[in-house]
Design a protein around this motif. Structure first.
Motif, PDB file in Angstrom:
ATOM      1  N   HIS A  92       1.063   4.206  -2.876  1.00 52.67           N
ATOM      2  CA  HIS A  92       0.926   5.649  -2.636  1.00 52.67           C
ATOM      3  C   HIS A  92       2.113   6.405  -3.220  1.00 52.67           C
ATOM      4  CE1 HIS A  92       1.326   9.387  -0.265  1.00 52.67           C
ATOM      5  NE2 HIS A  92       0.000   9.418  -0.445  1.00 52.67           N
ATOM      6  N   GLU A  93       3.318   5.896  -2.982  1.00 52.45           N
ATOM      7  CA  GLU A  93       4.528   6.594  -3.409  1.00 52.45           C
ATOM      8  C   GLU A  93       4.854   6.405  -4.884  1.00 52.45           C
ATOM      9  OE1 GLU A  93       6.464   8.724  -1.580  1.00 52.45           O
ATOM     10  OE2 GLU A  93       4.833   8.511  -0.122  1.00 52.45           O
ATOM     11  N   ARG A  94       4.552   5.212  -5.409  1.00 51.97           N
ATOM     12  CA  ARG A  94       4.864   4.898  -6.807  1.00 51.97           C
ATOM     13  C   ARG A  94       3.681   4.183  -7.438  1.00 51.97           C
ATOM     14  NH1 ARG A  94      10.045   4.183  -8.828  1.00 51.97           N
ATOM     15  NH2 ARG A  94       8.852   3.951 -10.751  1.00 51.97           N
ATOM     16  N   PRO A  95       2.585   4.901  -7.707  1.00 51.71           N
ATOM     17  CA  PRO A  95       1.406   4.270  -8.281  1.00 51.71           C
ATOM     18  C   PRO A  95       1.650   3.676  -9.672  1.00 51.71           C
ATOM     19  CG  PRO A  95       1.146   6.658  -8.201  1.00 51.71           C
ATOM     20  CD  PRO A  95       2.418   6.330  -7.487  1.00 51.71           C
TER      21      PRO A  95
ATOM     22  N   GLU B 184       0.837  -1.211   0.000  1.00 47.36           N
ATOM     23  CA  GLU B 184       0.000   0.000   0.000  1.00 47.36           C
ATOM     24  C   GLU B 184       0.870   1.260   0.000  1.00 47.36           C
ATOM     25  OE1 GLU B 184      -0.532  -2.539   2.245  1.00 47.36           O
ATOM     26  OE2 GLU B 184      -2.282  -3.376   1.247  1.00 47.36           O
ATOM     27  N   GLN B 185       1.975   1.223   0.756  1.00 46.02           N
ATOM     28  CA  GLN B 185       2.873   2.381   0.787  1.00 46.02           C
ATOM     29  C   GLN B 185       3.497   2.623  -0.580  1.00 46.02           C
ATOM     30  OE1 GLN B 185       5.319   0.984   4.046  1.00 46.02           O
ATOM     31  NE2 GLN B 185       4.329   2.392   5.492  1.00 46.02           N
ATOM     32  N   TRP B 186       3.928   1.534  -1.256  1.00 42.85           N
ATOM     33  CA  TRP B 186       4.471   1.694  -2.595  1.00 42.85           C
ATOM     34  C   TRP B 186       3.393   2.210  -3.543  1.00 42.85           C
ATOM     35  CZ3 TRP B 186       9.119   2.600  -3.682  1.00 42.85           C
ATOM     36  CH2 TRP B 186      10.169   1.993  -2.995  1.00 42.85           C
TER      37      TRP B 186
END
Length: 155
Positions: A8-11, A4-6
């Motif tokens: 957000h940061e790298r869609p 989920e963090q990726w």
């Protein structure tokens, strides 16, 4: 969470490969740490020692292999195999015997005690694996097995 963090940061990155390999890694680590290693420890074995005994046992009578065959089957170094064999020999679970076909060579054989230990431990090990997989239906287990086999073949 990492996926989920990726996201957000790298869609722009596909999340599914990260999720699959993250789950494979997590499942493997948890199974070994929480369920298999304690079972081996209860038998007085380290995981690598279990692997040696299991390889000798499944090789059939006379349950005896060369050190080279063992380390190649287990995909470890010859030094790593020597350490495992030394510990198993001290415990009376294997013995080094002269190789009748090679004057300088040795064969590694299960002792009667080693055969008893692996026979008892493998039964508990497989029951443990069945218990761990019981969250999946038999069909799901077959499907998972087939998919993992396909993935490994592709690697």
């Amino acid at each position: 969470m990492a996926v989920e963090q990726w996201g957000h940061e790298r869609p722009d990155l596909p999340a599914l490969p990260m999720a699959i390999f993250g789950r494979l890694s997590d499942a493997s680590e948890r199974v070994l740490r929480d369920h298999m290693n304690p079972l081996f420890a209860d038998a007085g074995l380290q995981p690598g020692e279990f692997d040696v005994l299991a390889t000798l046992r499944r090789s059939g009578e006379p349950h005896m292999l060369s050190p080279t065959t063992l380390y190649e089957a287990l995909m470890i170094s010859s030094g790593g195999m020597t350490n495992r064999l030394d510990r198993l020999e001290r415990a009376g679970l294997v013995e080094r015997r002269p190789d009748p076909n090679d004057r300088r060579g040795k064969l590694i054989a299960l002792t009667d005690t080693g055969k008893r230990v692996i026979d008892e431990t493998i039964g508990r090990h497989v029951a443990n694996e069945e218990r761990l997989l019981s969250v999946l239906t038999p069909l799901e287990q077959e499907t998972l097995n087939a998919l993992l086999k396909k993935l490994i073949t592709g690697l």
